[in-house]
Design a protein around this motif. Structure first.
Motif, PDB file in Angstrom:
ATOM      1  N   VAL A 227       7.275   0.967  -3.813  1.00  0.00           N
ATOM      2  CA  VAL A 227       7.049  -0.404  -4.273  1.00  0.00           C
ATOM      3  C   VAL A 227       8.362  -1.177  -4.274  1.00  0.00           C
ATOM      4  CG1 VAL A 227       6.207  -1.836  -6.168  1.00  0.00           C
ATOM      5  CG2 VAL A 227       5.072   0.341  -5.649  1.00  0.00           C
ATOM      6  N   LEU A 228       9.433  -0.539  -4.713  1.00  0.00           N
ATOM      7  CA  LEU A 228      10.727  -1.215  -4.772  1.00  0.00           C
ATOM      8  C   LEU A 228      11.265  -1.492  -3.368  1.00  0.00           C
ATOM      9  CD1 LEU A 228      12.322   0.682  -7.776  1.00  0.00           C
ATOM     10  CD2 LEU A 228      10.883  -1.356  -7.767  1.00  0.00           C
TER      11      LEU A 228
ATOM     12  N   ARG B  87      -4.163  -5.096 -13.932  1.00  0.00           N
ATOM     13  CA  ARG B  87      -5.259  -5.609 -13.106  1.00  0.00           C
ATOM     14  C   ARG B  87      -4.804  -5.954 -11.692  1.00  0.00           C
ATOM     15  NH1 ARG B  87      -9.646  -6.799 -16.481  1.00  0.00           N
ATOM     16  NH2 ARG B  87      -9.104  -6.809 -18.703  1.00  0.00           N
ATOM     17  N   ASN B  88      -3.517  -5.860 -11.455  1.00  0.00           N
ATOM     18  CA  ASN B  88      -2.977  -6.082 -10.109  1.00  0.00           C
ATOM     19  C   ASN B  88      -2.729  -4.769  -9.375  1.00  0.00           C
ATOM     20  OD1 ASN B  88      -1.871  -8.535 -11.872  1.00  0.00           O
ATOM     21  ND2 ASN B  88      -2.164  -9.208  -9.783  1.00  0.00           N
ATOM     22  N   MET B  89      -3.210  -3.669  -9.951  1.00  0.00           N
ATOM     23  CA  MET B  89      -3.094  -2.364  -9.307  1.00  0.00           C
ATOM     24  C   MET B  89      -4.484  -1.804  -9.048  1.00  0.00           C
ATOM     25  SD  MET B  89       0.171  -0.520 -11.197  1.00  0.00           S
ATOM     26  CE  MET B  89       0.148  -1.262 -12.839  1.00  0.00           C
ATOM     27  N   THR B  90      -4.653  -1.188  -7.887  1.00  0.00           N
ATOM     28  CA  THR B  90      -5.934  -0.598  -7.502  1.00  0.00           C
ATOM     29  C   THR B  90      -5.705   0.811  -6.987  1.00  0.00           C
ATOM     30  OG1 THR B  90      -6.835  -2.769  -6.887  1.00  0.00           O
ATOM     31  CG2 THR B  90      -7.957  -0.822  -6.005  1.00  0.00           C
TER      32      THR B  90
ATOM     33  N   CYS C 237       0.864  -1.179   0.000  1.00  0.00           N
ATOM     34  CA  CYS C 237       0.000   0.000   0.000  1.00  0.00           C
ATOM     35  C   CYS C 237       0.902   1.231   0.000  1.00  0.00           C
ATOM     36  CB  CYS C 237      -0.908  -0.019   1.225  1.00  0.00           C
ATOM     37  SG  CYS C 237      -1.953   1.449   1.403  1.00  0.00           S
ATOM     38  N   VAL C 238       0.795   2.058  -1.031  1.00  0.00           N
ATOM     39  CA  VAL C 238       1.725   3.173  -1.185  1.00  0.00           C
ATOM     40  C   VAL C 238       0.990   4.510  -1.129  1.00  0.00           C
ATOM     41  CG1 VAL C 238       3.273   1.747  -2.562  1.00  0.00           C
ATOM     42  CG2 VAL C 238       1.616   3.207  -3.716  1.00  0.00           C
ATOM     43  N   SER C 239       1.751   5.538  -0.798  1.00  0.00           N
ATOM     44  CA  SER C 239       1.235   6.904  -0.715  1.00  0.00           C
ATOM     45  C   SER C 239       1.498   7.640  -2.024  1.00  0.00           C
ATOM     46  CB  SER C 239       1.905   7.649   0.441  1.00  0.00           C
ATOM     47  OG  SER C 239       1.633   7.018   1.685  1.00  0.00           O
TER      48      SER C 239
ATOM     49  N   VAL D  85      -1.582  -1.263  -4.219  1.00  0.00           N
ATOM     50  CA  VAL D  85      -2.791  -0.477  -3.984  1.00  0.00           C
ATOM     51  C   VAL D  85      -2.381   0.947  -3.626  1.00  0.00           C
ATOM     52  CG1 VAL D  85      -4.210  -2.449  -3.340  1.00  0.00           C
ATOM     53  CG2 VAL D  85      -2.937  -1.270  -1.582  1.00  0.00           C
ATOM     54  N   PHE D  86      -2.923   1.888  -4.361  1.00  0.00           N
ATOM     55  CA  PHE D  86      -2.651   3.300  -4.099  1.00  0.00           C
ATOM     56  C   PHE D  86      -3.704   3.790  -3.107  1.00  0.00           C
ATOM     57  CE2 PHE D  86      -1.149   2.236  -8.341  1.00  0.00           C
ATOM     58  CZ  PHE D  86       0.173   2.677  -8.293  1.00  0.00           C
ATOM     59  N   MET D  87      -3.538   3.338  -1.868  1.00  0.00           N
ATOM     60  CA  MET D  87      -4.496   3.603  -0.804  1.00  0.00           C
ATOM     61  C   MET D  87      -3.812   4.150   0.434  1.00  0.00           C
ATOM     62  SD  MET D  87      -6.962   0.240  -1.002  1.00  0.00           S
ATOM     63  CE  MET D  87      -7.900  -0.161  -2.470  1.00  0.00           C
TER      64      MET D  87
END
Length: 388
Positions: free
Chosen positions: A140-141, A227-230, A106-108, A195-197
């Motif tokens: 992500v990295l 499809r693996n990104m939200t 989960c990234v900012s 997920v960009f949450m």
């Protein structure tokens, strides 16, 4: 001239940099593979590059734009939160979650947030600044390197129990059948979902967020399926419509949290700009253009938005029987336990009320699940990220 941040540069821009440094363009492809396939963040380890270029990269370029300040673990190490400092001193957080069949980060997309939702710790910070493409990708990295380190440790102690049932007061949130408990093995060897949450509203930083999506999707580099990104939004209508036209099928989640405008406006100021009728019209347009189902996120707050009549109102809203006229929306509702935020006088719904809410939605034909809770003990759960 400021040092170039390599994670901010596309492959074409890396080729331009190599030419400017007197290098052959193919060196850019080697560097790109080192960054996104080998996950190398130290020029000295890029053994396929000539030594003079590695030295120059060390002195004249910046690889990782994030400074790791602190990291924490919960759930027997399967949930990991990182606190990063970015260039202006602002702090952001990212969360890695390891499951039996997937690995999610989960990234900012912003430092802080301007949306001001009253139940969210990030919203209480205000907006500090937008993150760059490279700062989003770098989270992500980081998760990928953290996963590798965890797998090395796991391989060294294969008989060590990996997952307990979690905190006694929150076990029941994990699954509909009872406490959440799973054993994770090392067969999931890469981050499978992004997920960009995290902190911020992605659609308020659309250009840089989308550049990060393209970078992560690039089959010549990180190669993560769209499809693996939200992406999650509080309901920024122009962003939803823009995503409907986007070339990559990114999943969309919309923070709803109330079935009517009056309540939603008190909880989420964005509703005064984009009320429910406008939001749901944009959502319908998105589903019709993309053919993809939308997830509606609904944080349950005791005595505020968890009454049975509110569940019925929500069901009718999504079934096209109230202000949203038309066929039922292609959607799914994700019920989320509210996680404590210091200084916020709210409390989570009781278990019986949550299951009653869920059953009412299902009785009306609305698909609905309860989100597995992760990381509450380290303030890494939904709504808790605040740069601490």
């Amino acid at each position: 001239m400021p040092q170039p941040v390599l994670y901010n540069l596309s492959l074409a821009e890396l080729e331009e940099l190599m030419r400017a440094w007197g290098q052959q363009p193919f060196r850019a492809k080697q560097l790109y593979r080192q960054l996104y396939l080998n996950l190398t963040n130290d020029p000295a380890a890029m053994s396929d590059l000539p030594l003079p270029l590695r030295v120059r990269l060390h002195h004249e370029a910046q690889l990782d734009p994030l400074e790791l300040v602190q990291s924490q673990q919960a759930d027997d190490g399967l949930t990991r939160k990182a606190l990063f400092r970015v260039s202006n001193g602002a702090l952001i957080e990212s969360v890695l979650m390891i499951y039996a069949d997937r690995v999610t980060v989960c990234v900012s997309t912003q430092a802080g947030c301007a949306m001001g939702c009253d139940f969210c710790a990030t919203g209480r910070m205000g907006l500090l600044r937008n993150l760059s493409c490279g700062e989003i990708v770098a989270q992500v990295l980081w998760a990928c390197r953290e996963l590798r380190a965890w797998q090395v440790k796991l391989a060294a102690t294969p008989h060590t129990p990996i997952m307990s049932t979690g905190e006694a007061d929150t076990q029941w949130w994990g699954s509909e059948s009872g406490a959440f408990s799973e054993r994770v093995t090392h067969q999931v060897n890469r981050v499978t979902n992004v997920v960009f949450m995290g902190m911020g509203e992605p659609f308020a930083n659309y250009e840089r967020w989308w550049a990060a999506v393209e970078r992560l999707h690039d089959p010549n580099g990180f190669n993560l399926g769209a499809r693996n990104m939200t992406v999650s939004t509080v309901g920024v209508v122009p962003g939803i419509l823009r995503l409907a036209e986007a070339p990559l099928p990114i999943n969309l989640a919309i923070s709803l949290h109330a079935p009517d405008d009056q309540l939603r406006s008190t909880m989420m100021p964005i509703n005064r700009r984009y009320p429910l009728a406008e939001l749901l019209a944009a959502t319908r347009e998105y589903t019709e253009r993309s053919g993809r189902r939308v997830s509606f996120e609904y944080v349950l707050l005791h005595g505020r938005n968890d009454h049975p009549y509110q569940a019925m109102a929500l069901a009718k809203l999504l079934r096209g029987q109230s202000i949203s006229k038309g066929p039922p929306l292609l959607c799914h509702v994700n019920l989320i336990p509210w996680n404590p935020v210091p200084g916020v006088p709210l409390s989570r719904s009781e278990r019986s009320r949550v299951h009653e809410f869920q059953q009412i939605l299902r009785d009306y034909g609305v698909a609905c699940t309860i989100r597995i809770e992760r990381g509450a003990s380290i303030a890494a759960a939904c709504g808790q990220l605040a740069g601490h």
